[in-house]
Design a protein around this motif. Structure first.
Motif, PDB file in Angstrom:
ATOM      1  N   TRP A 238     -35.193  43.941 -47.822  1.00  0.00           N
ATOM      2  CA  TRP A 238     -35.643  42.849 -46.948  1.00  0.00           C
ATOM      3  C   TRP A 238     -35.319  41.539 -47.642  1.00  0.00           C
ATOM      4  CZ3 TRP A 238     -39.202  46.811 -48.247  1.00  0.00           C
ATOM      5  CH2 TRP A 238     -39.872  46.610 -49.460  1.00  0.00           C
ATOM      6  N   TYR A 239     -35.420  40.466 -46.920  1.00  0.00           N
ATOM      7  CA  TYR A 239     -35.071  39.156 -47.469  1.00  0.00           C
ATOM      8  C   TYR A 239     -36.113  38.667 -48.465  1.00  0.00           C
ATOM      9  CZ  TYR A 239     -31.014  37.586 -44.759  1.00  0.00           C
ATOM     10  OH  TYR A 239     -29.761  37.404 -44.243  1.00  0.00           O
ATOM     11  N   MET A 240     -35.651  38.004 -49.520  1.00  0.00           N
ATOM     12  CA  MET A 240     -36.482  37.081 -50.275  1.00  0.00           C
ATOM     13  C   MET A 240     -36.287  35.738 -49.588  1.00  0.00           C
ATOM     14  SD  MET A 240     -36.706  36.340 -54.382  1.00  0.00           S
ATOM     15  CE  MET A 240     -35.125  35.514 -54.618  1.00  0.00           C
ATOM     16  N   GLY A 241     -37.369  35.039 -49.330  1.00  0.00           N
ATOM     17  CA  GLY A 241     -37.310  33.841 -48.503  1.00  0.00           C
ATOM     18  C   GLY A 241     -36.264  32.829 -48.931  1.00  0.00           C
ATOM     19  N   THR A 242     -36.057  32.678 -50.246  1.00  0.00           N
ATOM     20  CA  THR A 242     -35.122  31.675 -50.740  1.00  0.00           C
ATOM     21  C   THR A 242     -33.673  31.985 -50.358  1.00  0.00           C
ATOM     22  OG1 THR A 242     -35.072  32.850 -52.861  1.00  0.00           O
ATOM     23  CG2 THR A 242     -36.548  30.944 -52.677  1.00  0.00           C
ATOM     24  N   GLU A 243     -33.364  33.249 -50.073  1.00  0.00           N
ATOM     25  CA  GLU A 243     -32.004  33.580 -49.642  1.00  0.00           C
ATOM     26  C   GLU A 243     -31.658  32.847 -48.356  1.00  0.00           C
ATOM     27  OE1 GLU A 243     -30.808  37.945 -50.347  1.00  0.00           O
ATOM     28  OE2 GLU A 243     -32.993  38.032 -50.203  1.00  0.00           O
ATOM     29  N   ILE A 244     -32.658  32.673 -47.504  1.00  0.00           N
ATOM     30  CA  ILE A 244     -32.464  31.963 -46.242  1.00  0.00           C
ATOM     31  C   ILE A 244     -32.730  30.474 -46.429  1.00  0.00           C
ATOM     32  CG2 ILE A 244     -33.208  31.776 -43.835  1.00  0.00           C
ATOM     33  CD1 ILE A 244     -34.290  34.698 -44.157  1.00  0.00           C
ATOM     34  N   GLY A 245     -33.890  30.156 -47.019  1.00  0.00           N
ATOM     35  CA  GLY A 245     -34.347  28.775 -47.076  1.00  0.00           C
ATOM     36  C   GLY A 245     -33.726  27.928 -48.158  1.00  0.00           C
ATOM     37  N   ALA A 246     -33.174  28.554 -49.201  1.00  0.00           N
ATOM     38  CA  ALA A 246     -32.566  27.764 -50.273  1.00  0.00           C
ATOM     39  C   ALA A 246     -31.059  27.981 -50.367  1.00  0.00           C
ATOM     40  CB  ALA A 246     -33.211  28.099 -51.618  1.00  0.00           C
ATOM     41  N   ARG A 247     -30.538  28.931 -49.604  1.00  0.00           N
ATOM     42  CA  ARG A 247     -29.105  29.198 -49.643  1.00  0.00           C
ATOM     43  C   ARG A 247     -28.488  29.125 -48.242  1.00  0.00           C
ATOM     44  NH1 ARG A 247     -26.863  31.228 -54.024  1.00  0.00           N
ATOM     45  NH2 ARG A 247     -25.175  29.987 -53.124  1.00  0.00           N
ATOM     46  N   ASN A 248     -28.728  30.136 -47.409  1.00  0.00           N
ATOM     47  CA  ASN A 248     -28.025  30.216 -46.121  1.00  0.00           C
ATOM     48  C   ASN A 248     -28.151  28.952 -45.278  1.00  0.00           C
ATOM     49  OD1 ASN A 248     -27.454  32.841 -46.898  1.00  0.00           O
ATOM     50  ND2 ASN A 248     -29.070  33.737 -45.640  1.00  0.00           N
ATOM     51  N   LEU A 249     -29.360  28.435 -45.158  1.00  0.00           N
ATOM     52  CA  LEU A 249     -29.574  27.245 -44.323  1.00  0.00           C
ATOM     53  C   LEU A 249     -29.514  25.941 -45.103  1.00  0.00           C
ATOM     54  CD1 LEU A 249     -32.467  28.520 -42.009  1.00  0.00           C
ATOM     55  CD2 LEU A 249     -30.056  28.197 -41.395  1.00  0.00           C
ATOM     56  N   ALA A 250     -29.545  26.025 -46.428  1.00  0.00           N
ATOM     57  CA  ALA A 250     -29.647  24.810 -47.234  1.00  0.00           C
ATOM     58  C   ALA A 250     -28.357  24.414 -47.950  1.00  0.00           C
ATOM     59  CB  ALA A 250     -30.769  24.962 -48.266  1.00  0.00           C
ATOM     60  N   ASP A 251     -27.566  25.386 -48.384  1.00  0.00           N
ATOM     61  CA  ASP A 251     -26.351  25.052 -49.134  1.00  0.00           C
ATOM     62  C   ASP A 251     -25.469  24.092 -48.350  1.00  0.00           C
ATOM     63  OD1 ASP A 251     -26.867  26.511 -51.422  1.00  0.00           O
ATOM     64  OD2 ASP A 251     -25.785  28.296 -50.749  1.00  0.00           O
ATOM     65  N   SER A 252     -24.887  23.130 -49.057  1.00  0.00           N
ATOM     66  CA  SER A 252     -24.034  22.135 -48.396  1.00  0.00           C
ATOM     67  C   SER A 252     -22.785  22.770 -47.792  1.00  0.00           C
ATOM     68  CB  SER A 252     -23.637  21.048 -49.390  1.00  0.00           C
ATOM     69  OG  SER A 252     -22.924  21.611 -50.483  1.00  0.00           O
ATOM     70  N   PHE A 253     -22.369  23.920 -48.343  1.00  0.00           N
ATOM     71  CA  PHE A 253     -21.185  24.603 -47.823  1.00  0.00           C
ATOM     72  C   PHE A 253     -21.538  25.714 -46.835  1.00  0.00           C
ATOM     73  CE2 PHE A 253     -22.414  26.149 -51.990  1.00  0.00           C
ATOM     74  CZ  PHE A 253     -22.616  27.502 -51.775  1.00  0.00           C
ATOM     75  N   ARG A 254     -22.846  25.792 -46.472  1.00  0.00           N
ATOM     76  CA  ARG A 254     -23.276  26.729 -45.431  1.00  0.00           C
ATOM     77  C   ARG A 254     -23.830  25.905 -44.259  1.00  0.00           C
ATOM     78  NH1 ARG A 254     -24.565  31.829 -47.064  1.00  0.00           N
ATOM     79  NH2 ARG A 254     -24.611  32.365 -44.847  1.00  0.00           N
ATOM     80  N   TYR A 255     -25.068  26.101 -43.860  1.00  0.00           N
ATOM     81  CA  TYR A 255     -25.584  25.371 -42.698  1.00  0.00           C
ATOM     82  C   TYR A 255     -26.005  23.940 -43.018  1.00  0.00           C
ATOM     83  CZ  TYR A 255     -25.378  29.217 -39.343  1.00  0.00           C
ATOM     84  OH  TYR A 255     -24.946  30.193 -38.477  1.00  0.00           O
ATOM     85  N   ASN A 256     -26.269  23.635 -44.299  1.00  0.00           N
ATOM     86  CA  ASN A 256     -26.468  22.252 -44.754  1.00  0.00           C
ATOM     87  C   ASN A 256     -27.540  21.500 -43.957  1.00  0.00           C
ATOM     88  OD1 ASN A 256     -25.913  19.982 -46.372  1.00  0.00           O
ATOM     89  ND2 ASN A 256     -24.399  19.200 -44.930  1.00  0.00           N
ATOM     90  N   LYS A 257     -28.718  22.079 -43.837  1.00  0.00           N
ATOM     91  CA  LYS A 257     -29.770  21.506 -42.990  1.00  0.00           C
ATOM     92  C   LYS A 257     -30.741  20.585 -43.729  1.00  0.00           C
ATOM     93  CE  LYS A 257     -28.393  23.408 -39.183  1.00  0.00           C
ATOM     94  NZ  LYS A 257     -27.847  22.565 -38.088  1.00  0.00           N
ATOM     95  N   LEU A 258     -30.607  20.437 -45.038  1.00  0.00           N
ATOM     96  CA  LEU A 258     -31.568  19.597 -45.764  1.00  0.00           C
ATOM     97  C   LEU A 258     -31.554  18.138 -45.307  1.00  0.00           C
ATOM     98  CD1 LEU A 258     -31.453  20.974 -49.423  1.00  0.00           C
ATOM     99  CD2 LEU A 258     -32.986  21.592 -47.533  1.00  0.00           C
TER     100      LEU A 258
END
Length: 362
Positions: A238-258
């Protein structure tokens, strides 16, 4: 593929260790090794029993140096799919994996193992990085969806698949048998649980329209057990929350939502000294954990995951097994120094059985 001598040596090492862990007698171990030797001499390969496949897959998870979730290695559920005959049958079993592993949100660590490439059989390859992933499109107005999926999405488009062009289009399964042309199969919408993100204290957060899927099912890593390599063996926890919240949606080269979240929060983004990225990152991770729990979907925060990893270390010590690990992957991407892992070092030796990366085919 390995030669007969190499396969036998790898098989001998695996059977000796696995049968010891399974409390087999020395006589059972010797008999099985002799049977394997005879089979290799006749065919150039050998076939694992279900028990060997099951325990080997569990050992591979236990040996996964980059995984913080190894406490549950012995709970892995195995589906033996080695008799699958066609890409259509493979696709059907992959959809079953998604549904059974998701389990209505109470996620079950699972692996489905398809036949290996040997001297007497064609391999199965799954081209997807994960069974469930969002598409990425390059448009005149910028990237829509997941930038990490652009190359795979373009390949799917060339094969005849067409998405809706949103930020969250679920990509099809792409399956190849031997040297045949790969085929694509849509994943039924009902098979995929997605979690829409909201924040417990920021009502406007939901207006961002963010969501993510429930289960990360890695499908582009090979499973090697005793000299036999299964190129198609998708697995999940299962997911560790940071995989989604600190990487997938946050990384500048991914969804870059910060930046968008910071704007929503009214933060001053003109100077890094305001730590606006950090503040937005924490709130995004709070939203992920809150939303998954509200939806009844299994997830773990990075502090709990680190404590679980400590328990894994203690259990392995009691079993007289040395922990291996890649420190750079084991530390969480948020507040790593607050975990014991940050202050330790680990032997990054690669041990078999194992999951190993394969060269991408697109």
């Amino acid at each position: 593929m390995l030669g007969k001598t190499e396969i036998y040596e790898a098989a001998h090492s695996f059977i000796t260790r696995a049968y010891s862990e399974l409390n087999k007698t020395p006589e059972e171990t010797r008999s099985r090794i002799n049977d394997i030797l005879s089979e290799i001499q006749q065919t150039g390969t050998y076939t694992h029993t279900f028990e060997e496949l099951e325990h080997g897959a569990k050992m591979a998870w236990r040996n996964s140096n980059r995984c913080i979730g190894r406490l549950f290695w012995d709970k892995l559920r195995i589906t033996d799919a080695r008799q699958s005959e066609s890409p259509l049958e493979v696709a059907s079993l992959l959809i079953q994996h998604i549904e059974k592993a998701t389990n209505g949100g109470r996620i079950i660590p699972s692996i489905t193992v398809f036949r290996p490439e040997t001297a007497i059989s064609e391999s199965i390859r799954i081209w997807n990085h994960q069974l469930i992933r969002y598409a990425g499109y390059e448009t005149t107005d910028g990237i829509v969806g997941d930038p990490d999926s652009i190359a795979f999405t373009n390949m799917c488009n060339k094969m005849g698949w067409t998405g809706e062009g949103t930020d969250f289009d679920i990509l099809p399964l792409v399956i190849q048998q031997g040297n045949q042309e790969p085929e694509w199969f849509n994943i039924p919408r009902h098979a995929v649980i997605e979690v829409h993100l909201e924040h417990p204290e920021i009502p406007s957060f939901s207006s961002l329209g963010l969501k993510w899927y429930a289960v990360p099912i890695i499908s582009d890593m090979a499973l090697e057990i005793g000299g036999i390599t299964y190129q198609a063996a998708p697995f999940n926890g299962w997911y560790m929350g940071t995989e989604i919240g600190a990487r997938n949606l946050a990384d500048s080269f991914r969804y870059n939502k910060l930046p968008l979240i910071a704007e929503l929060m009214g933060l001053d983004t003109h100077s890094e000294t305001t730590l606006w990225r950090d503040r937005a990152l924490v709130e995004l991770n709070i939203a992920v954990l809150h939303s998954y729990k509200k939806a009844g979907v299994s997830i773990v925060d990075h502090h709990t995951a680190a404590m679980q990893f400590r328990s894994f270390e203690e259990r392995e010590a009691r079993s007289d097994r040395e922990i291996t690990g890649d420190w750079t992957w084991l530390i969480p991407p948020v507040s790593p120094a607050t975990t014991h892992i940050f202050h330790k070092s680990y032997n990054d030796e690669v041990r078999s059985p194992l999951f190993q990366y394969m060269e991408r085919l697109y």
